[in-house]
Design a protein around this motif. Sequence first.
Motif, PDB file in Angstrom:
ATOM      1  N   ARG A  90       8.310  42.342  49.378  1.00 24.50           N
ATOM      2  CA  ARG A  90       9.611  41.715  49.634  1.00 24.50           C
ATOM      3  C   ARG A  90       9.521  40.196  49.573  1.00 24.50           C
ATOM      4  N   LEU A  94      11.515  37.758  46.916  1.00 25.21           N
ATOM      5  CA  LEU A  94      12.565  36.869  47.413  1.00 25.21           C
ATOM      6  C   LEU A  94      12.111  35.440  47.705  1.00 25.21           C
ATOM      7  N   ALA A 138      18.284  40.742  48.377  1.00 28.85           N
ATOM      8  CA  ALA A 138      17.769  40.943  49.740  1.00 28.85           C
ATOM      9  C   ALA A 138      18.340  42.211  50.366  1.00 28.85           C
ATOM     10  N   HIS A 142      16.248  45.762  51.262  1.00 28.42           N
ATOM     11  CA  HIS A 142      15.894  45.878  52.689  1.00 28.42           C
ATOM     12  C   HIS A 142      15.792  47.334  53.106  1.00 28.42           C
ATOM     13  N   ILE A 154      15.680  36.894  56.530  1.00 29.97           N
ATOM     14  CA  ILE A 154      15.963  36.938  55.094  1.00 29.97           C
ATOM     15  C   ILE A 154      17.434  37.268  54.854  1.00 29.97           C
ATOM     16  N   ASP A 155      17.852  38.467  55.242  1.00 31.66           N
ATOM     17  CA  ASP A 155      19.230  38.885  54.984  1.00 31.66           C
ATOM     18  C   ASP A 155      20.234  38.033  55.766  1.00 31.66           C
TER      19      ASP A 155
END
Length: 270
Positions: A90, A94, A138, A142, A154-155
């Motif tokens: 991840r 990102l 994102a 997730h 992140i989100d």
Amino acid sequence: MSATESARGSDVIRQILVIAAFVFMIIGDAVGLGAFGGTPIQEAQGGSFSPDASYLTPATEAFAIWTPIYLGLAIYVVWQALPSQRTRTRQRSLGWLIALTMVLNGLWLVTVQFLSVWATVACIVLLLAALVVTYLRAVRTHLPSDGAVDGILIDGVTGLHLGWVALATVANVAAALTATVPADWEGAASVLGVIVLVVVAVVALGVSAAGGWRIAPVLSIAWGLAWLAVARLTGDLVDVPIGIAAIVVAAVVLIIPAVARLLRERTLAD
């Protein structure tokens, strides 16, 4: 696809570049606030970014939203630099994108100081596009196993950043138009402003729906709209239709995603 893989050289480079991007953004912010001999944003570009220069610019208090955004990004930068995050799939997906959004954020602030008002429009549109790509990637990647910290840093932070920049893009374009179009266009400001706010509502709901009705993007949009209403109803540049429309749109973009999210969670629980 596993959450982690074997370490490779680009992982350390990514972590370093994310840190460098954040530092660049903070320096750009300092320049944009008038440090190092620069002109404060509200006075730059002939005052085009002053709350009372354009009908779609929020009151000054709205810009306090940068505090949680910058704080969230700062915590993310430290977190992603940990050895435990180095090889996570991840982060590999990102980290580069988040770094790009921070660079473009800082670049906009520098552009305000040294280039034209339309150059700031080009820069903020690029930033908005980068944030849309980052946010959608994102939320689509997730997993529940990623945990709350991952979701928030992140989100959540990217969502807040996206929501605010979406509204800021509207304000930026309005400021550029106000600075360049003939003065007699002001007669159409109320109608055009209300139409633009309806479009903002549609876009905000679309972004929230694409993200599984997450609240972060619409929180910052609603925040900005609330302060836009304050500016238009109590400031020097009063426009009641735009002020009322901003209040209505703020309520709509908060209530619909909240209800949709609740219904979605109940459906999944059944």
